[in-house]
Motif scaffolding. Structure first.
Motif, mmCIF file in Angstrom:
data_model
loop_
_atom_site.group_PDB
_atom_site.id
_atom_site.type_symbol
_atom_site.label_atom_id
_atom_site.label_comp_id
_atom_site.label_asym_id
_atom_site.label_seq_id
_atom_site.Cartn_x
_atom_site.Cartn_y
_atom_site.Cartn_z
ATOM 1 N N GLU A 110 0.836 -1.183 0.000
ATOM 2 C CA GLU A 110 0.000 0.000 0.000
ATOM 3 C C GLU A 110 0.876 1.239 0.000
ATOM 4 O O GLU A 110 1.863 1.330 0.702
ATOM 5 C CB GLU A 110 -0.933 -0.011 1.213
ATOM 6 N N GLY A 111 0.473 2.216 -0.779
ATOM 7 C CA GLY A 111 1.234 3.449 -0.881
ATOM 8 C C GLY A 111 1.014 4.073 -2.234
ATOM 9 O O GLY A 111 0.574 3.403 -3.182
ATOM 10 N N TRP A 148 17.981 1.881 -8.257
ATOM 11 C CA TRP A 148 17.743 3.012 -7.339
ATOM 12 C C TRP A 148 16.813 2.577 -6.212
ATOM 13 O O TRP A 148 17.077 2.861 -5.039
ATOM 14 C CB TRP A 148 17.131 4.187 -8.098
ATOM 15 N N ALA A 149 15.722 1.902 -6.559
ATOM 16 C CA ALA A 149 14.760 1.473 -5.544
ATOM 17 C C ALA A 149 15.407 0.549 -4.523
ATOM 18 O O ALA A 149 15.153 0.647 -3.319
ATOM 19 C CB ALA A 149 13.570 0.787 -6.207
ATOM 20 N N ILE A 185 12.952 1.160 -1.511
ATOM 21 C CA ILE A 185 11.629 1.437 -2.074
ATOM 22 C C ILE A 185 11.075 0.160 -2.696
ATOM 23 O O ILE A 185 11.774 -0.558 -3.408
ATOM 24 C CB ILE A 185 11.718 2.538 -3.156
ATOM 25 N N LYS A 186 9.811 -0.119 -2.447
ATOM 26 C CA LYS A 186 9.197 -1.310 -3.019
ATOM 27 C C LYS A 186 8.930 -1.108 -4.513
ATOM 28 O O LYS A 186 8.611 -0.008 -4.950
ATOM 29 C CB LYS A 186 7.894 -1.653 -2.297
ATOM 30 N N VAL A 187 9.071 -2.200 -5.270
ATOM 31 C CA VAL A 187 8.940 -2.152 -6.720
ATOM 32 C C VAL A 187 7.896 -3.164 -7.179
ATOM 33 O O VAL A 187 7.888 -4.304 -6.709
ATOM 34 C CB VAL A 187 10.286 -2.485 -7.405
ATOM 35 N N VAL A 188 7.035 -2.744 -8.094
ATOM 36 C CA VAL A 188 6.125 -3.657 -8.773
ATOM 37 C C VAL A 188 6.573 -3.701 -10.228
ATOM 38 O O VAL A 188 6.549 -2.686 -10.920
ATOM 39 C CB VAL A 188 4.659 -3.192 -8.691
ATOM 40 N N GLN A 189 7.008 -4.863 -10.690
ATOM 41 C CA GLN A 189 7.501 -5.007 -12.049
ATOM 42 C C GLN A 189 6.387 -5.557 -12.948
ATOM 43 O O GLN A 189 5.962 -6.696 -12.779
ATOM 44 C CB GLN A 189 8.709 -5.938 -12.090
ATOM 45 N N PRO A 238 7.420 9.844 0.453
ATOM 46 C CA PRO A 238 8.304 8.856 1.096
ATOM 47 C C PRO A 238 7.757 7.434 1.113
ATOM 48 O O PRO A 238 8.521 6.478 1.192
ATOM 49 C CB PRO A 238 8.478 9.407 2.515
ATOM 50 N N GLU A 239 6.431 7.261 1.045
ATOM 51 C CA GLU A 239 5.834 5.929 1.076
ATOM 52 C C GLU A 239 5.548 5.398 -0.325
ATOM 53 O O GLU A 239 4.734 4.489 -0.498
ATOM 54 C CB GLU A 239 4.541 5.961 1.896
#
Length: 325
Positions: A201-202, A251-252, A257-261, A231-232
């Motif tokens: 979530e974010g 970078w993430a 930082i969370k990543v969705v590919q 930031p979230e």
């Protein structure tokens, strides 16, 4: 390794790792927890008293195993193979964690079935208690294995400059490094009980760019600016293995930082890339970055503009020379 082992060298490795910004003590302490004095690791085995391994020892062992491989091969003709070997170590932790997760899911399903079919007999009560203990034990072992995997993945990232990513499927975790999430898992998981892991979530920040790009600092600087304001944030990328998307993923990983590919759905044929663009736009991103690439990036930028998403456009000509970058 046992409790009488001399940990002087291992402790030195950990101190050096912390000097480089890798401090995993809290993660290990919170992952290697014994919920019960008894443990049960299979349906047929009897419950037994078995302690979890010492988290400090495991942390030291993972650190030593990963970094020694890089150190031994550095500045030799085999240096280029250290990355492949280290990836194999990370992937081994990942595959074992996935097997544990499957066994945990099986135990949880059985526990649910037992809970729905109450029986006042002593046999039922014992089976219910054993199944709950099995599920609990497997859950603890899976969390510990994921912690070890994430620690190894962070060392891999520091040593190679690239985030560890599995060949297929997803790697989800709440610790250390960015979660590398397959989009199909991400979309399907919204109805699952583990939503908080598979659908972080974010506010979503969308990202896409061509495969030919060398000035990573240009992109990192803009991503840093966005992360300060959001930031979230969760970074949604078009999942290309090189160029802009790979730079954004690195970078993430470095920023946690969370990543969705969003990988291509090959079943869509020639429309796959455009369907992927639609799926990212449907997430209603708070902001987006599009780097000059092909017609796919042009289409993505048009759809984002039409949806009213604040958009940052980078063109190839804005890059510094390759030597300067």
């Amino acid at each position: 390794m046992n409790k009488f082992t001399d940990f002087t060298a291992l402790a030195a490795f950990l101190e050096e790792a912390r000097d480089h910004g890798i401090d995993t003590s809290n993660e290990y302490a919170s992952s290697f927890i014994e919920e019960s004095e008894m443990a049960k690791l299979s349906v047929v085995s009897e419950p037994e008293k078995a302690d979890m391994p010492d988290p400090f020892q495991v942390e030291a062992a993972v650190d030593l195993m990963m970094r020694t491989m890089f150190d031994v091969l550095r500045d030799t003709r085999m240096e280029e193979f250290a990355k492949d070997l280290a990836w194999g170590f990370c992937n081994s932790f990942h595959m074992v964690a996935k097997r544990l997760e499957g066994r945990e899911d099986d135990a949880a399903r059985k526990l649910g079935e037992l809970a729905r079919t109450f029986d006042p007999s002593e046999i039922y009560a014992n089976e219910l208690e054993d199944t709950q203990l099995l599920c609990q034990t497997l859950e603890g072992c899976r969390a510990a294995m994921e912690c070890m995997r994430d620690h190894a993945a962070e060392i891999y990232r520091v040593e190679t400059g690239q985030p560890f990513s599995t060949v297929k499927g997803s790697r989800v975790s709440t610790k250390l490094s960015a979660s590398m999430i397959d989009a199909r898992d991400y979309l399907a998981s919204r109805a699952r009980t583990r939503r908080e892991q598979f659908a972080p979530e974010g506010p979503v920040v969308a990202f896409s760019g061509g495969q030919e790009w060398h000035d990573h600092e240009l992109l990192w600087d803009r991503l840093d600016q966005i992360a300060k304001r959001i930031p979230e944030m969760v970074l949604a990328t078009t999942a290309q293995a090189k160029g802009c998307d790979a730079i954004a993923t690195a970078w993430a990983a470095s920023r946690g930082i969370k990543v969705v590919q969003f990988k291509l759905d090959r079943s869509q044929g020639n429309r796959a890339a455009f369907v992927r663009n639609d799926r990212i736009v449907n997430l209603k991103p708070f902001e987006a970055i599009v780097c000059e690439g092909s017609g796919i990036q042009s289409n993505f930028a048009q759809k984002l503009r039409a949806a009213g998403v604040p958009l940052h456009i980078f063109r190839r000509a804005q890059q510094r020379s390759a030597a300067a970058a």
